[in-house]
Structures are given as structure tokens and as C-alpha cells.
Design a protein around this motif. Structure first.
Motif, PDB file in Angstrom:
ATOM      1  N   THR A   1       0.813  -1.219   0.000  1.00 12.91           N
ATOM      2  CA  THR A   1       0.000   0.000   0.000  1.00 12.91           C
ATOM      3  C   THR A   1       0.846   1.269   0.000  1.00 12.91           C
ATOM      4  O   THR A   1       1.972   1.291   0.497  1.00 12.91           O
ATOM      5  CB  THR A   1      -0.960   0.011   1.199  1.00 12.91           C
ATOM      6  N   PHE A   2       0.266   2.318  -0.580  1.00  9.91           N
ATOM      7  CA  PHE A   2       0.906   3.633  -0.679  1.00  9.91           C
ATOM      8  C   PHE A   2      -0.077   4.702  -0.217  1.00  9.91           C
ATOM      9  O   PHE A   2      -1.297   4.538  -0.363  1.00  9.91           O
ATOM     10  CB  PHE A   2       1.323   3.925  -2.128  1.00  9.91           C
ATOM     11  N   GLU A   3       0.448   5.798   0.278  1.00 11.14           N
ATOM     12  CA  GLU A   3      -0.402   6.913   0.694  1.00 11.14           C
ATOM     13  C   GLU A   3      -1.046   7.555  -0.532  1.00 11.14           C
ATOM     14  O   GLU A   3      -0.402   7.718  -1.577  1.00 11.14           O
ATOM     15  CB  GLU A   3       0.438   7.946   1.453  1.00 11.14           C
ATOM     16  N   ASP A   4      -2.306   7.921  -0.413  1.00 14.43           N
ATOM     17  CA  ASP A   4      -3.064   8.466  -1.538  1.00 14.43           C
ATOM     18  C   ASP A   4      -2.676   9.916  -1.804  1.00 14.43           C
ATOM     19  O   ASP A   4      -2.847  10.777  -0.931  1.00 14.43           O
ATOM     20  CB  ASP A   4      -4.555   8.372  -1.229  1.00 14.43           C
ATOM     21  N   PRO A   5      -2.191  10.236  -3.014  1.00 15.94           N
ATOM     22  CA  PRO A   5      -1.865  11.632  -3.321  1.00 15.94           C
ATOM     23  C   PRO A   5      -3.103  12.517  -3.445  1.00 15.94           C
ATOM     24  O   PRO A   5      -2.984  13.743  -3.484  1.00 15.94           O
ATOM     25  CB  PRO A   5      -1.109  11.537  -4.651  1.00 15.94           C
ATOM     26  N   LYS A   6      -4.270  11.895  -3.489  1.00 16.86           N
ATOM     27  CA  LYS A   6      -5.520  12.652  -3.604  1.00 16.86           C
ATOM     28  C   LYS A   6      -5.673  13.690  -2.493  1.00 16.86           C
ATOM     29  O   LYS A   6      -6.342  14.719  -2.673  1.00 16.86           O
ATOM     30  CB  LYS A   6      -6.715  11.687  -3.578  1.00 16.86           C
ATOM     31  N   SER A   7      -5.037  13.437  -1.340  1.00 23.62           N
ATOM     32  CA  SER A   7      -5.138  14.363  -0.206  1.00 23.62           C
ATOM     33  C   SER A   7      -4.603  15.753  -0.537  1.00 23.62           C
ATOM     34  O   SER A   7      -4.923  16.727   0.143  1.00 23.62           O
ATOM     35  CB  SER A   7      -4.382  13.802   1.003  1.00 23.62           C
ATOM     36  N   SER A   8      -3.794  15.842  -1.614  1.00 24.90           N
ATOM     37  CA  SER A   8      -3.214  17.141  -1.990  1.00 24.90           C
ATOM     38  C   SER A   8      -3.997  17.845  -3.094  1.00 24.90           C
ATOM     39  O   SER A   8      -3.616  18.955  -3.502  1.00 24.90           O
ATOM     40  CB  SER A   8      -1.773  16.940  -2.469  1.00 24.90           C
ATOM     41  N   ASP A   9      -5.061  17.223  -3.586  1.00 30.82           N
ATOM     42  CA  ASP A   9      -5.789  17.809  -4.714  1.00 30.82           C
ATOM     43  C   ASP A   9      -6.267  19.221  -4.400  1.00 30.82           C
ATOM     44  O   ASP A   9      -6.808  19.494  -3.319  1.00 30.82           O
ATOM     45  CB  ASP A   9      -6.979  16.929  -5.094  1.00 30.82           C
TER      46      ASP A   9
END
Length: 204
Positions: free
Chosen positions: A167-175
Motif C-alpha cells: 500500500t501507498f499513501e493516496d496523493p488525492k489528499s493534496s488535490d
């Protein structure tokens, strides 16, 4: 390999070492690939996330590229989600900035992209789909869960030979935030580093 992409790979290999903890997490995928290679079998990997819009595409594209970089043949990488949405445009923008050639094959709510790491290599086809889409393999593949939601929500993947959480942290948090470009860039580099490490460990 595209020249700018080769530079990105060189920089990743020199400056982004994989931690010992992550090496342990990646080992089951290495073992799966090595076993298939030793048996001279096709190596199919399906990277799965909830929406098949960000992390699973990064992983699919970098894994296919890493296999080519290290000369590991018979590798086919796919991606899917627990639901179908669309490939997030920032993913394509990020990969383009890192040296991939990307163009849209179709224009709709779920566009299809062609992604090339080399002008003479087959294009990687990128679009959002469910993990059990007919576009993806139906048996004898590794299901790699790239997000914790999909990992927890899909305890069983039909047809998967092995199921591996990476698993990887979701970059969506920076949108829509000022740091969005940097977050997507670094998440792509992180995934590139780990996929390059995986294929560097395969004995020919």
C-alpha cells in the motif's frame, strides 16, 4: 527507453533507496515473479486500488517499465479498482513530466490513455476499470493491493494466484492544494523506486 525517462530512472536508482521494512513488504511480489520466471511462465500482475485512478496506475506503469529496464520478459502489468471511475489527469501529467509519452486514445468520462516508455515498445493502456474487468487477467496472476481500503474491502480476488498488500499513501489528499504537483511527483517516484527494486532482484 525514452531519454528523459532514462534520466528519471537513473536518478531514482541513485537517490531513492528502499527501506528494509519496505523490502520485506515487497518480498512476496519478488518471490512470485521469480517463481514464474524460473518456470518460464507468463508473469501477470494486477495492481488494485479502490477507484483505479491514481496509485494503481502509477504502480502498473512503473512495474511494466521496470521489467523492461531490467530485461525481464513475459511480464504483463494491469490495474483495476473495486469500482470504475477515471484515471485522474494529474497522474498522466506527472508521468509525462518524468519522461513517459502519453496520449489519449478516447475522449469521454473515462478516457483511455496510451503510455509509452519507449517509442518502439507496445503502449501501456491506461483507463479506469474494475479489477475483474475482461481487460484484465482472469487467473494465474498476482493481485497487488495498493491501498488499504481495497485491501480491507476485497478479502478475496477471484482467479488470483497470490494476493499481496503493497500500500501507498493516496496523493488525492493534496488535490487543489499548492503542494499538489510535488505530492504527485514524489508519490510516483516512491512507487518507481519500489518497482525498480522488485525487478532488480529478479535472477535471469
Amino acid at each position: 527507453m525514452n531519454p528523459n525517462l532514462s534520466k528519471t530512472i537513473e536518478q531514482v536508482l541513485l537517490s531513492k533507496p528502499v527501506s528494509e521494512n519496505r523490502k520485506e513488504i515487497l518480498k512476496p511480489l519478488i518471490d512470485f515473479i521469480q517463481k514464474k520466471r524460473d518456470q518460464q511462465q507468463e508473469i501477470s500482475i494486477n495492481f488494485i486500488c479502490t477507484h483505479n485512478s491514481r496509485r494503481s496506475h502509477f504502480a502498473q506503469i512503473w512495474a511494466q517499465t521496470a521489467a523492461a529496464h531490467f530485461g525481464i520478459d513475459l511480464v504483463s502489468c494491469y490495474s483495476g479498482g473495486t469500482e470504475e471511475t477515471a484515471l485522474f489527469p494529474k497522474v498522466a501529467d506527472t508521468l509525462t513530466s518524468q519522461g513517459f509519452s502519453i496520449f489519449k486514445i478516447s475522449e469521454n468520462d473515462n478516457p483511455v490513455y496510451a503510455v509509452k516508455y519507449d517509442d518502439n515498445a507496445p503502449a501501456i493502456v491506461g483507463f479506469s476499470k474494475k479489477y475483474d474487468s475482461l481487460f484484465n487477467p482472469v487467473s494465474e496472476f498476482a493481485a497487488v493491493m495498493t491501498c488499504s481500503q481495497a485491501d480491507g474491502g476485497c478479502p478475496f480476488i477471484p482467479g488470483a494466484e497470490v494476493r499481496i498488500p503493497i500500500t501507498f499513501e493516496d496523493p488525492k489528499s493534496s488535490d487543489n492544494l499548492p503542494e499538489q504537483d510535488e505530492v504527485y511527483y514524489q508519490r510516483s517516484i516512491e512507487i518507481a523506486s519500489e518497482m525498480l527494486y522488485v525487478f532488480s532482484m529478479i535472477k535471469r
